[in-house]
Design a protein around this motif. Structure first.
Motif, mmCIF file in Angstrom:
data_model
loop_
_atom_site.group_PDB
_atom_site.id
_atom_site.type_symbol
_atom_site.label_atom_id
_atom_site.label_comp_id
_atom_site.label_asym_id
_atom_site.label_seq_id
_atom_site.Cartn_x
_atom_site.Cartn_y
_atom_site.Cartn_z
ATOM 1 N N ASP A 235 0.858 -1.183 0.000
ATOM 2 C CA ASP A 235 0.000 0.000 0.000
ATOM 3 C C ASP A 235 0.895 1.234 0.000
ATOM 4 O OD1 ASP A 235 -2.231 1.544 -0.031
ATOM 5 O OD2 ASP A 235 -2.712 1.298 2.098
ATOM 6 N N PHE A 236 0.383 2.351 -0.514
ATOM 7 C CA PHE A 236 1.144 3.589 -0.511
ATOM 8 C C PHE A 236 0.181 4.751 -0.681
ATOM 9 C CE2 PHE A 236 0.693 2.477 -4.933
ATOM 10 C CZ PHE A 236 0.422 3.688 -5.554
ATOM 11 N N SER A 237 0.665 5.946 -0.377
ATOM 12 C CA SER A 237 -0.077 7.167 -0.661
ATOM 13 C C SER A 237 0.768 8.030 -1.587
ATOM 14 C CB SER A 237 -0.399 7.924 0.630
ATOM 15 O OG SER A 237 0.789 8.327 1.284
ATOM 16 N N ALA A 238 0.116 8.880 -2.364
ATOM 17 C CA ALA A 238 0.823 9.729 -3.329
ATOM 18 C C ALA A 238 0.400 11.181 -3.145
ATOM 19 C CB ALA A 238 0.531 9.267 -4.748
ATOM 20 N N SER A 239 1.383 12.083 -3.104
ATOM 21 C CA SER A 239 1.124 13.520 -2.985
ATOM 22 C C SER A 239 1.749 14.224 -4.184
ATOM 23 C CB SER A 239 1.727 14.070 -1.687
ATOM 24 O OG SER A 239 1.194 13.401 -0.561
ATOM 25 N N PRO A 240 0.947 14.594 -5.178
ATOM 26 C CA PRO A 240 1.505 15.229 -6.385
ATOM 27 C C PRO A 240 1.845 16.707 -6.164
ATOM 28 C CG PRO A 240 -0.868 15.013 -6.581
ATOM 29 C CD PRO A 240 -0.492 14.333 -5.296
ATOM 30 N N TYR A 241 2.930 17.163 -6.794
ATOM 31 C CA TYR A 241 3.329 18.568 -6.818
ATOM 32 C C TYR A 241 3.467 18.976 -8.280
ATOM 33 C CZ TYR A 241 4.433 17.780 -1.897
ATOM 34 O OH TYR A 241 4.357 17.461 -0.568
ATOM 35 N N PRO A 242 2.350 19.308 -8.962
ATOM 36 C CA PRO A 242 2.380 19.589 -10.404
ATOM 37 C C PRO A 242 3.304 20.738 -10.773
ATOM 38 C CG PRO A 242 0.130 19.282 -9.628
ATOM 39 C CD PRO A 242 0.993 19.370 -8.410
ATOM 40 N N GLU A 243 3.386 21.747 -9.889
ATOM 41 C CA GLU A 243 4.212 22.906 -10.227
ATOM 42 C C GLU A 243 5.690 22.548 -10.311
ATOM 43 O OE1 GLU A 243 3.846 22.615 -5.804
ATOM 44 O OE2 GLU A 243 2.498 22.499 -7.544
ATOM 45 N N LYS A 244 6.077 21.471 -9.632
ATOM 46 C CA LYS A 244 7.473 21.033 -9.676
ATOM 47 C C LYS A 244 7.660 19.800 -10.555
ATOM 48 C CE LYS A 244 8.572 22.694 -5.014
ATOM 49 N NZ LYS A 244 9.111 22.311 -3.684
ATOM 50 N N GLY A 245 6.544 19.280 -11.068
ATOM 51 C CA GLY A 245 6.641 18.072 -11.874
ATOM 52 C C GLY A 245 7.047 16.864 -11.049
ATOM 53 N N LEU A 246 6.653 16.854 -9.757
ATOM 54 C CA LEU A 246 7.066 15.785 -8.854
ATOM 55 C C LEU A 246 5.857 15.138 -8.185
ATOM 56 C CD1 LEU A 246 10.024 17.600 -7.033
ATOM 57 C CD2 LEU A 246 10.193 15.942 -8.906
ATOM 58 N N VAL A 247 6.047 13.911 -7.765
ATOM 59 C CA VAL A 247 5.056 13.193 -6.965
ATOM 60 C C VAL A 247 5.787 12.547 -5.795
ATOM 61 C CG1 VAL A 247 3.351 11.348 -6.880
ATOM 62 C CG2 VAL A 247 3.589 12.713 -8.955
ATOM 63 N N LYS A 248 5.321 12.826 -4.582
ATOM 64 C CA LYS A 248 5.931 12.233 -3.400
ATOM 65 C C LYS A 248 5.139 10.990 -3.000
ATOM 66 C CE LYS A 248 6.986 13.044 1.482
ATOM 67 N NZ LYS A 248 6.887 14.003 2.615
ATOM 68 N N PHE A 249 5.836 9.859 -2.868
ATOM 69 C CA PHE A 249 5.208 8.603 -2.480
ATOM 70 C C PHE A 249 5.584 8.264 -1.042
ATOM 71 C CE2 PHE A 249 5.668 8.407 -7.067
ATOM 72 C CZ PHE A 249 4.401 8.003 -7.458
ATOM 73 N N THR A 250 4.598 7.816 -0.285
ATOM 74 C CA THR A 250 4.835 7.381 1.091
ATOM 75 C C THR A 250 4.440 5.918 1.226
ATOM 76 O OG1 THR A 250 4.374 9.602 1.939
ATOM 77 C CG2 THR A 250 4.281 7.776 3.518
ATOM 78 N N ASP A 251 5.383 5.100 1.622
ATOM 79 C CA ASP A 251 5.118 3.668 1.761
ATOM 80 C C ASP A 251 4.239 3.418 2.982
ATOM 81 O OD1 ASP A 251 5.237 0.918 1.454
ATOM 82 O OD2 ASP A 251 6.997 0.756 2.751
ATOM 83 N N LYS A 252 3.136 2.700 2.777
ATOM 84 C CA LYS A 252 2.223 2.348 3.874
ATOM 85 C C LYS A 252 2.038 0.836 3.958
ATOM 86 C CE LYS A 252 -1.415 4.980 4.331
ATOM 87 N NZ LYS A 252 -2.684 5.677 4.009
ATOM 88 N N SER A 253 2.958 0.092 3.352
ATOM 89 C CA SER A 253 2.869 -1.367 3.359
ATOM 90 C C SER A 253 3.041 -1.897 4.775
ATOM 91 C CB SER A 253 3.941 -1.971 2.450
ATOM 92 O OG SER A 253 3.824 -1.461 1.138
ATOM 93 N N THR A 254 2.394 -3.030 5.044
ATOM 94 C CA THR A 254 2.469 -3.621 6.377
ATOM 95 C C THR A 254 3.702 -4.511 6.513
ATOM 96 O OG1 THR A 254 1.137 -5.531 5.718
ATOM 97 C CG2 THR A 254 -0.047 -3.605 6.546
ATOM 98 N N VAL A 255 4.098 -4.782 7.723
ATOM 99 C CA VAL A 255 5.167 -5.715 8.091
ATOM 100 C C VAL A 255 6.516 -5.326 7.484
ATOM 101 C CG1 VAL A 255 5.670 -8.164 8.478
ATOM 102 C CG2 VAL A 255 3.347 -7.469 7.974
#
Length: 273
Positions: A235-255
């Protein structure tokens, strides 16, 4: 990366996140916890077409939660379960002294038909032993149904265990016949109580759910005991930053997984260890 590429990547991330959520729900349902809900089911007898009884499907095995005459089917004793013996609208023509073998040791016997052709004396037996009896009248449709309710079934009182509908009575000079066109019966004598922590096959009961409405009745939540608790779920979450052309991913995987495999686009594949 230009803004169009950034927008495309953001859209792709949304699609990936949506797919991951669906897969997680499927995983929880099939390999983690499974919720079995009670549903209202129709009696086959046409005279009871406006009535229902509760049924719960436990991994392919249908059970009837115990309920009383006064209960709403949304609120049965969801963890006290019996098998359905018969739910029939077939017509049985019986003479006094004859009986119908209902299965599982239960039988319905015609004891007597009165000479006026208005009443019939019926008896329910189990293993040849008396359970209940009643003189059923055919003067009104309501009276033509005999509902058998017993006390002290898994500690509950007034539990509905059988319904019988008498269609017609025929009285002749030499023979009398009763037509029964509806029989419903549960195996109350072999009913079972499931408590928290009890196992049903490979599953363990974790929780009981209260009913909300007619389409969402009570239920049981099980956990598959054959699935290890240390299996990782991606599992993961994604936070896009269009003005910078970037996407920040946060790992939410278990174990705490030891490695990751990312596949964002046709030619963009990354591995992390």
């Amino acid at each position: 990366m230009n803004k169009y590429a950034a927008v495309s990547l953001v859209a792709l991330v949304v699609l990936i996140a949506g797919a991951a959520g669906t897969a997680g729900a499927a995983y929880n349902a099939s390999n983690g916890t499974t919720t079995c809900n009670v549903v209202g089911t129709n009696y086959k007898c046409n005279s009871w077409s406006n009535e229902q009884y509760p049924v719960i499907d436990l991994f392919g095995e249908e059970r009837v939660p115990l309920f009383s005459e006064d209960d709403d089917i949304r609120d049965p004793h969801v963890n006290k379960l019996a098998s359905l013996v018969i739910n029939s609208n077939e017509t049985n023509a019986l003479k006094p002294g004859e009986s119908v073998d209902l299965g599982n040791g239960y039988a319905l016997e015609v004891r007597e038909i009165d000479i006026d052709g208005e009443n019939v004396w019926l008896e329910l037996t189990r293993g040849g032993q008396h359970v209940a009896n009643k003189t059923v009248s055919i003067d009104t449709d309501e009276n033509q149904t005999w509902t058998v309710a017993l006390d002290n079934v898994r500690g509950e009182n007034n539990v509905v265990v059988m319904k019988v509908h008498v269609k017609q009575l025929f009285v002749g000079t030499e023979i009398s016949i009763v037509q029964i066109d509806g029989i419903w019966l549960i195996d109350y004598a072999n009913s079972r109580t499931l408590n928290i922590g009890d196992k049903f096959g490979e599953f363990t009961l974790e929780q009981t759910l209260s009913g909300v409405d007619e389409s969402n009745l009570r239920g049981l939540v099980f956990k598959n005991v054959s699935v290890a608790d240390d299996v990782s779920v991606a599992d993961f979450s994604a936070s896009p930053y269009p003005e910078k052309g970037l996407v920040k991913f946060t790992d939410k995987s278990t174990v705490s997984p030891a490695s990751w495999y990312w596949n964002f686009w046709r030619s963009i594949t990354m591995k992390n260890k």
